[in-house]
Design an enzyme around this catalytic site. Structure first.
Site, PDB file in Angstrom:
ATOM      1  N   THR A 175       0.824  -1.207   0.000  1.00  0.00           N
ATOM      2  CA  THR A 175       0.000   0.000   0.000  1.00  0.00           C
ATOM      3  C   THR A 175       0.860   1.261   0.000  1.00  0.00           C
ATOM      4  O   THR A 175       2.006   1.236   0.465  1.00  0.00           O
ATOM      5  CB  THR A 175      -0.890  -0.011   1.270  1.00  0.00           C
ATOM      6  OG1 THR A 175      -1.437   1.284   1.475  1.00  0.00           O
ATOM      7  CG2 THR A 175      -0.096  -0.370   2.514  1.00  0.00           C
ATOM      8  N   ASP A 176       0.263   2.360  -0.462  1.00  0.00           N
ATOM      9  CA  ASP A 176       0.981   3.652  -0.398  1.00  0.00           C
ATOM     10  C   ASP A 176       1.039   4.184   1.038  1.00  0.00           C
ATOM     11  O   ASP A 176       1.779   5.122   1.323  1.00  0.00           O
ATOM     12  CB  ASP A 176       0.334   4.690  -1.322  1.00  0.00           C
ATOM     13  CG  ASP A 176      -1.120   5.012  -0.985  1.00  0.00           C
ATOM     14  OD1 ASP A 176      -1.698   4.368  -0.081  1.00  0.00           O
ATOM     15  OD2 ASP A 176      -1.691   5.913  -1.639  1.00  0.00           O
ATOM     16  N   GLU A 177       0.259   3.560   1.953  1.00  0.00           N
ATOM     17  CA  GLU A 177       0.205   4.088   3.321  1.00  0.00           C
ATOM     18  C   GLU A 177       1.535   3.923   4.054  1.00  0.00           C
ATOM     19  O   GLU A 177       1.763   4.563   5.073  1.00  0.00           O
ATOM     20  CB  GLU A 177      -0.952   3.440   4.104  1.00  0.00           C
ATOM     21  CG  GLU A 177      -2.264   3.659   3.386  1.00  0.00           C
ATOM     22  CD  GLU A 177      -3.519   3.317   4.171  1.00  0.00           C
ATOM     23  OE1 GLU A 177      -3.488   3.319   5.406  1.00  0.00           O
ATOM     24  OE2 GLU A 177      -4.544   3.053   3.517  1.00  0.00           O
ATOM     25  N   TYR A 182      -1.702  -0.565  11.038  1.00  0.00           N
ATOM     26  CA  TYR A 182      -1.843  -1.226   9.729  1.00  0.00           C
ATOM     27  C   TYR A 182      -0.647  -0.900   8.835  1.00  0.00           C
ATOM     28  O   TYR A 182       0.035  -1.804   8.329  1.00  0.00           O
ATOM     29  CB  TYR A 182      -3.149  -0.793   9.044  1.00  0.00           C
ATOM     30  CG  TYR A 182      -3.190  -1.092   7.555  1.00  0.00           C
ATOM     31  CD1 TYR A 182      -3.188  -2.412   7.090  1.00  0.00           C
ATOM     32  CD2 TYR A 182      -3.208  -0.060   6.605  1.00  0.00           C
ATOM     33  CE1 TYR A 182      -3.203  -2.689   5.724  1.00  0.00           C
ATOM     34  CE2 TYR A 182      -3.231  -0.333   5.241  1.00  0.00           C
ATOM     35  CZ  TYR A 182      -3.224  -1.648   4.804  1.00  0.00           C
ATOM     36  OH  TYR A 182      -3.236  -1.926   3.460  1.00  0.00           O
ATOM     37  N   LYS A 205       2.380  -3.272   7.322  1.00  0.00           N
ATOM     38  CA  LYS A 205       2.641  -3.443   5.878  1.00  0.00           C
ATOM     39  C   LYS A 205       4.081  -3.003   5.559  1.00  0.00           C
ATOM     40  O   LYS A 205       4.772  -3.640   4.763  1.00  0.00           O
ATOM     41  CB  LYS A 205       1.639  -2.637   5.037  1.00  0.00           C
ATOM     42  CG  LYS A 205       0.220  -3.159   5.061  1.00  0.00           C
ATOM     43  CD  LYS A 205       0.048  -4.560   4.474  1.00  0.00           C
ATOM     44  CE  LYS A 205       0.254  -4.621   2.978  1.00  0.00           C
ATOM     45  NZ  LYS A 205      -0.097  -5.973   2.440  1.00  0.00           N
TER      46      LYS A 205
HETATM   47  P1  NAD Z   1      -9.394  -7.564   2.357  1.00  0.00           P
HETATM   48  O1  NAD Z   1      -9.368  -7.277   3.830  1.00  0.00           O
HETATM   49  O2  NAD Z   1     -10.625  -7.324   1.574  1.00  0.00           O
HETATM   50  O3  NAD Z   1      -8.981  -9.092   2.096  1.00  0.00           O
HETATM   51  C1  NAD Z   1      -7.974  -9.743   2.806  1.00  0.00           C
HETATM   52  C2  NAD Z   1      -8.104 -11.242   2.565  1.00  0.00           C
HETATM   53  O4  NAD Z   1      -7.027 -11.894   3.246  1.00  0.00           O
HETATM   54  C3  NAD Z   1      -9.403 -11.840   3.099  1.00  0.00           C
HETATM   55  O5  NAD Z   1      -9.952 -12.736   2.141  1.00  0.00           O
HETATM   56  C4  NAD Z   1      -8.970 -12.580   4.349  1.00  0.00           C
HETATM   57  O6  NAD Z   1      -9.768 -13.712   4.656  1.00  0.00           O
HETATM   58  C5  NAD Z   1      -7.549 -12.983   3.991  1.00  0.00           C
HETATM   59  N1  NAD Z   1      -6.715 -13.181   5.183  1.00  0.00           N
HETATM   60  C6  NAD Z   1      -6.595 -12.366   6.251  1.00  0.00           C
HETATM   61  N2  NAD Z   1      -5.762 -12.914   7.158  1.00  0.00           N
HETATM   62  C7  NAD Z   1      -5.335 -14.090   6.632  1.00  0.00           C
HETATM   63  C8  NAD Z   1      -4.451 -15.094   7.090  1.00  0.00           C
HETATM   64  N3  NAD Z   1      -3.844 -15.012   8.281  1.00  0.00           N
HETATM   65  N4  NAD Z   1      -4.226 -16.159   6.287  1.00  0.00           N
HETATM   66  C9  NAD Z   1      -4.840 -16.276   5.084  1.00  0.00           C
HETATM   67  N5  NAD Z   1      -5.689 -15.356   4.612  1.00  0.00           N
HETATM   68  C10 NAD Z   1      -5.942 -14.276   5.372  1.00  0.00           C
HETATM   69  O7  NAD Z   1      -8.170  -6.739   1.771  1.00  0.00           O
HETATM   70  P2  NAD Z   1      -8.013  -6.034   0.348  1.00  0.00           P
HETATM   71  O8  NAD Z   1      -8.572  -4.663   0.443  1.00  0.00           O
HETATM   72  O9  NAD Z   1      -8.450  -6.944  -0.716  1.00  0.00           O
HETATM   73  O10 NAD Z   1      -6.429  -5.878   0.299  1.00  0.00           O
HETATM   74  C11 NAD Z   1      -5.615  -6.927  -0.240  1.00  0.00           C
HETATM   75  C12 NAD Z   1      -4.150  -6.509  -0.165  1.00  0.00           C
HETATM   76  O11 NAD Z   1      -3.964  -5.297  -0.889  1.00  0.00           O
HETATM   77  C13 NAD Z   1      -3.665  -6.243   1.259  1.00  0.00           C
HETATM   78  O12 NAD Z   1      -2.357  -6.753   1.367  1.00  0.00           O
HETATM   79  C14 NAD Z   1      -3.671  -4.720   1.366  1.00  0.00           C
HETATM   80  O13 NAD Z   1      -2.690  -4.287   2.268  1.00  0.00           O
HETATM   81  C15 NAD Z   1      -3.341  -4.321  -0.055  1.00  0.00           C
HETATM   82  N6  NAD Z   1      -3.862  -3.004  -0.490  1.00  0.00           N
HETATM   83  C16 NAD Z   1      -5.185  -2.689  -0.305  1.00  0.00           C
HETATM   84  C17 NAD Z   1      -5.677  -1.471  -0.775  1.00  0.00           C
HETATM   85  C18 NAD Z   1      -7.131  -1.101  -0.631  1.00  0.00           C
HETATM   86  O14 NAD Z   1      -7.508   0.049  -0.959  1.00  0.00           O
HETATM   87  N7  NAD Z   1      -8.013  -1.981  -0.218  1.00  0.00           N
HETATM   88  C19 NAD Z   1      -4.797  -0.559  -1.406  1.00  0.00           C
HETATM   89  C20 NAD Z   1      -3.454  -0.935  -1.582  1.00  0.00           C
HETATM   90  C21 NAD Z   1      -3.005  -2.160  -1.129  1.00  0.00           C
HETATM   91  P1  TYD Z   2     -10.770   3.741   4.373  1.00  0.00           P
HETATM   92  O1  TYD Z   2     -11.701   3.261   3.325  1.00  0.00           O
HETATM   93  O2  TYD Z   2     -10.838   3.127   5.734  1.00  0.00           O
HETATM   94  O3  TYD Z   2      -9.298   3.600   3.751  1.00  0.00           O
HETATM   95  P2  TYD Z   2      -7.864   4.125   4.358  1.00  0.00           P
HETATM   96  O4  TYD Z   2      -8.040   4.573   5.743  1.00  0.00           O
HETATM   97  O5  TYD Z   2      -7.032   2.888   4.252  1.00  0.00           O
HETATM   98  O6  TYD Z   2      -7.425   5.220   3.441  1.00  0.00           O
HETATM   99  O7  TYD Z   2     -10.961   5.308   4.562  1.00  0.00           O
HETATM  100  C1  TYD Z   2     -10.801   6.209   3.479  1.00  0.00           C
HETATM  101  C2  TYD Z   2     -10.905   7.626   4.033  1.00  0.00           C
HETATM  102  O8  TYD Z   2     -12.249   7.838   4.505  1.00  0.00           O
HETATM  103  C3  TYD Z   2     -10.011   7.877   5.240  1.00  0.00           C
HETATM  104  O9  TYD Z   2      -9.522   9.225   5.164  1.00  0.00           O
HETATM  105  C4  TYD Z   2     -10.920   7.726   6.427  1.00  0.00           C
HETATM  106  C5  TYD Z   2     -12.254   8.197   5.887  1.00  0.00           C
HETATM  107  N1  TYD Z   2     -13.452   7.573   6.486  1.00  0.00           N
HETATM  108  C6  TYD Z   2     -14.508   8.371   6.955  1.00  0.00           C
HETATM  109  O10 TYD Z   2     -14.444   9.619   6.919  1.00  0.00           O
HETATM  110  N2  TYD Z   2     -15.616   7.751   7.468  1.00  0.00           N
HETATM  111  C7  TYD Z   2     -15.719   6.381   7.535  1.00  0.00           C
HETATM  112  O11 TYD Z   2     -16.750   5.875   8.042  1.00  0.00           O
HETATM  113  C8  TYD Z   2     -14.636   5.578   7.043  1.00  0.00           C
HETATM  114  C9  TYD Z   2     -14.705   4.067   7.103  1.00  0.00           C
HETATM  115  C10 TYD Z   2     -13.528   6.215   6.511  1.00  0.00           C
END
Ligand code: NAD
Ligand code: TYD
Length: 358
Positions: free
Chosen positions: A136-138, A162, A166
């Protein structure tokens, strides 16, 4: 036929990636999806493909070394695409330990098992094996409102448990590349949105609450900025990095689509108004009056913004989905999958595994 081991494929991005890969490669690849099915894992996301004979689901925890070793021993894995993680910042603030366990220890287990399976007696690795770590970019921390972008060279400065977990997992991958010349890439992507996103995350939460006339919680002043990318563009980028990227490199993925949270809410409300039929009773519920400012998230990062210059120049990847189109498609998808949303919010999706895989 190439075999992929995808971790976390029942989650939001992992399931979109699996759909994308089968659309692109059809029967030319085999995918083994390893997922522990935490609250975030939903096998309903994969209903359309679960009967394919080139797809296998294995329920396993990535911290379970024996289970992961066995999967490598029984399958000739060419590619690992590692999504599995705890992914929600708010949960990490309440319960950091599970983030360290899954994101750090789990990544260490995945790296170690892949290394053991792929390493040759002289310490080099079998030709063509590759590990892609999805991050992630975070990890880069927070930007000023008016300044700068995240580059691959930006120093890591994570703030939440988090992003710290990461960042730690990225460092482990880097250490394997530096120490063993382990064949890997890291991708650091901005915020994703699209189908199958669990409704604890901002965009699906706003869509779901607005349709039910429930309040839309805005943390702080609502001016925090995120750089939103349609999930299919992310899936495509991951595949392109793994096939065309230079090994041992990190690639940032994002599309210069920065928006304040309050802008996102306004766009969603406008789009819902456009897409709901005039006689749909939900149309009356969707209103700006639902916007409710609430206490800010602890340590809330102000702004994220990716500079995707490297992936564009080296690999030719660019985002294809404009934000308004992506939001329209996402809302349409949620309209067409009301059962999915109902099951996700009620917890009923967890029964699916029991029924499907008795
Ligand atoms: P998500 O929370 O929707 O899915 C995570 C999946 O991992 C789930 O299916 C869960 O059951 C599985 N999981 C969790 N713990 C586990 C374990 N111990 N063993 C096996 N499986 C396990 O997450 P997502 O949003 O799909 O993100 C996927 C990846 O992409 C993550 O690594 C996250 O850091 C990265 N990412 C997410 C975003 C975003 O905006 N959602 C952006 C950039 C990077
Ligand atoms: P989120 O989807 O949790 O992603 P991330 O924190 O990983 O960027 O949140 C996106 C943005 O929205 C973040 O600035 C937090 C804000 N947010 C709210 O304002 N209200 C909410 O209920 C949630 C879940 C997030």
């Amino acid at each position: 036929m190439r075999t992929y081991l995808v971790t976390g494929g029942a989650g939001f991005i992992g399931s979109n990636y699996i759909h994308y890969m089968f659309r692109k490669y059809g029967g030319e690849i085999r995918i083994i999806n390893v997922d522990a099915l935490t609250y975030a894992g939903n096998l309903e996301n994969l209903k359309e493909i679960e009967k394919r004979d080139n797809y296998t689901f294995i329920r396993a925890d990535i911290t379970d070394k024996d289970a992961i070793t066995k999967i490598f021993a029984e399958n000739d894995i060419d590619r690992v695409v590692h999504f599995a993680a705890e992914s929600h910042v708010d949960r990490s603030i309440k319960d950091p330990e599970v983030f360290v366990r899954t994101n750090v220890l789990g990544t260490a287990v995945m790296l170690n098992c892949a290394k053991a399976a792929w390493e040759l007696p002289d310490g080099s690795f079998q030709e063509g094996r590759k590990f892609l770590h999805v991050s992630t970019d975070e990890v880069y921390g927070s930007l000023e409102e008016d300044g700068g972008f995240f580059y691959e060279t930006t120093p890591y400065a994570p703030h939440s448990p988090y992003s710290a977990s990461k960042a730690s997992s990225d460092m482990l991958v880097r250490s394997y590349m530096d120490t063993y010349r382990f064949p890997a890439n890291i991708t650091n992507c901005s915020n994703n949105y699209g189908p199958y996103q669990f409704p604890e995350k901002f965009i699906p939460l706003v869509i779901n609450n607005a349709l039910q006339g429930k309040s839309l919680p805005v943390y702080g002043d609502g001016k925090n900025v995120r750089d939103w990318l349609y999930v299919e563009d992310h899936a495509k980028a991951i595949d392109m990095v793994q096939e065309q990227g230079r090994l041992f490199e990190t690639y940032n993925i994002g599309g210069h689509n920065e928006k304040q949270n309050i802008e996102i809410i306004n766009i969603i409300l406008e789009t819902l108004q456009e897409q709901l039929a005039d006689d749909d009773p939900r149309k009356k519920l969707v209103s700006r009056d639902l916007i409710t400012y609430v206490e800010d998230r602890k340590g809330h990062d102000r702004r994220y913004a990716i500079a995707p210059d490297k992936i564009r120049a080296e690999i030719g990847w660019e985002p294809e989905t404009m934000f308004r189109d992506g939001i329209r498609r996402t809302i349409q998808w949620y309209f067409e999958h009301e059962d999915w949303m109902r099951n996700a919010t009620s917890g009923d999706y967890q029964k699916y595994y029991a029924e499907m895989y008795k």
